[in-house]
Write an enzyme that holds these catalytic residues in place. Structure first.
Site, PDB file in Angstrom:
ATOM      1  N   PHE A 136      44.062  43.904  74.729  1.00 20.22           N
ATOM      2  CA  PHE A 136      44.312  42.492  75.018  1.00 20.22           C
ATOM      3  C   PHE A 136      45.940  42.321  74.808  1.00 20.22           C
ATOM      4  CE2 PHE A 136      45.560  38.170  74.002  1.00 20.22           C
ATOM      5  CZ  PHE A 136      44.891  37.379  75.076  1.00 20.22           C
ATOM      6  N   ASP A 221      52.149  47.384  71.312  1.00 24.70           N
ATOM      7  CA  ASP A 221      51.977  45.789  71.323  1.00 24.70           C
ATOM      8  C   ASP A 221      51.614  45.613  69.737  1.00 24.70           C
ATOM      9  OD1 ASP A 221      50.943  43.301  71.152  1.00 24.70           O
ATOM     10  OD2 ASP A 221      49.699  43.534  73.159  1.00 24.70           O
ATOM     11  N   LYS A 250      52.728  36.578  66.816  1.00 23.13           N
ATOM     12  CA  LYS A 250      51.931  35.950  65.843  1.00 23.13           C
ATOM     13  C   LYS A 250      52.574  35.678  64.502  1.00 23.13           C
ATOM     14  CE  LYS A 250      47.706  36.977  68.015  1.00 23.13           C
ATOM     15  NZ  LYS A 250      47.471  35.861  68.477  1.00 23.13           N
TER      16      LYS A 250
END
Length: 395
Positions: A136, A221, A250
């Site tokens: 993702f 990532d 995040k």
């Protein structure tokens, strides 16, 4: 709650299946709804609030910066942005940072940087990126195309060209997929949304070796795994491989919107004035918050806590696995942990929330736990006791 829920259901785009509570306050690892009910937070805004809610260092940094300067655009120098970039590059392999607003934008920047790097080298035909199945990377068009989950792409086809997908944890598949058009390999060190999938020990070093052998770039990532989540500031630092580009988001500013693409000097040189841009990325406000996060992370031994409490948490989950046949596997590192079930996880998470514990489910049957790094063993014990009761009722 009824008024808020009814109004929200009428006026907000219906893109989330929301839980039936309205949260109004947070402090540390605790959250409260509008009825005053208390919850222990093992989700942290999906791995975002790594210092917990209303952390005094972040609150102070935001308050002081908001009183001085919130936004001026990236047409000007600002001190918080510059100092944050300096902190980040002094903590890892990178020499340059591009700030943006989210993980998707950070990955978008990384993909563009990889393509531009080879274009600047006179190799514009090298544009394809190899990504992993079940990965993702975001929901913009490029990052959605990079994502290895068909359900996320359904209804938005045709996908943007330039992405090839291979199984995670399969070096041979990556090598076979590399062509003369490949510019980069993109992977999460641990697949979080993909069900908390941890690579075998030689996987990331193997990717590094392959990329060096083929003359292509390696992109990690670390949007979810970065900022101490796995026990190191960045997960790849525990796995023996260094990328050419890394993305963060995040946990970087503990809840304020920020993303970052970090790269070596050589690769980052592809970005020159006009090549890429953002209006809101890296404002003085969010970078002041992120500086407070970085200082707190390094000063308060939270990385060691992520390992020690994470190990304790994982062992308690393994005891549940021994006790209940419905538990197939315990996955993860540090405070990024998953409990794979042989049944849907949604009802388990819903019941746990009724009993005062918040977490979520990935891939339909993996309970995902990504609490603030300040979570304690006592908090973990409370969750385990709750899960024990719920799973016993499922027998």
């Amino acid at each position: 709650m009824n008024n808020t829920k009814q109004l929200a259901d009428q006026v907000i785009a219906n893109t989330y299946a929301r839980n039936p509570i309205c949260l109004v306050k947070g402090q540390g690892v605790k959250l409260w709804d509008e009825d005053g009910k208390e919850y222990t937070d093992f989700l942290a805004g999906i791995a975002v609030c790594i210092l917990g809610h209303a952390h005094p260092a972040v609150t102070q940094a935001v308050s002081e910066q908001a009183a001085k300067l919130v936004h001026v655009s990236n047409l000007f120098y600002t001190e918080p942005q510059t100092l944050l970039a300096d902190q980040l590059i002094n903590s890892c392999f990178a020499d340059r940072v591009f700030f943006c607003n989210s993980g998707a934008e950070a990955n978008e920047a990384a993909i563009k940087m990889a393509r531009k790097y080879f274009s600047e080298k006179g190799q514009p035909d090298k544009y394809r990126v190899i990504a992993m199945e079940k990965s993702f990377h975001g929901r913009t068009f490029a990052t959605m195309a990079a994502t290895g989950q068909d359900a996320i792409k359904k209804g938005f086809e045709p996908m943007m060209d330039g992405f090839d997908h291979v199984p995670f944890n399969d070096l041979e598949a990556v090598e076979k997929a590399i062509t003369d058009e490949t510019c980069a390999v993109l992977t999460e060190p641990i697949q979080a949304e993909g069900g908390v999938m941890v690579p075998f020990p030689g996987y990331l070093p193997g990717l590094r070796e392959l990329c060096d052998k083929k003359g292509i770039l390696l992109i990690f990532d670390e949007v979810q795994t970065g900022m101490g989540r796995t026990g190191a500031l960045f997960a790849h630092q525990q796995m023996g491989a260094v990328p050419d580009i890394m993305t963060l988001a995040k946990g970087l500013a503990n809840g304020l919107p920020i993303g970052a693409a970090l790269a070596t000097e050589e690769v980052a040189s592809a970005f020159t004035p006009g090549a890429h841009a953002t209006t809101f990325g890296g404002t003085p406000l969010v970078t002041a918050a992120a500086r407070a996060v970085m200082i707190t992370l390094m000063d308060q031994d939270l990385l060691e806590m992520s390992i020690s409490v994470g190990d304790y948490f994982k062992n308690q989950l393994l005891l549940l696995k021994e006790k209940f046949d419905c538990v197939e596997e315990v996955r993860g590192m540090g405070l990024l942990l998953g409990l794979k079930l042989n049944m849907p996880g949604g009802p388990i998470a819903a019941k746990a929330m009724e009993m005062g514990y918040i977490f979520n489910v990935t891939q339909g049957d993996v309970l995902r736990f990504v609490p603030p790094l300040i979570i304690t063993r006592k908090d973990v014990d409370g969750l385990i006791e709750t899960l024990d009761k719920i799973l016993a009722d499922c027998r």
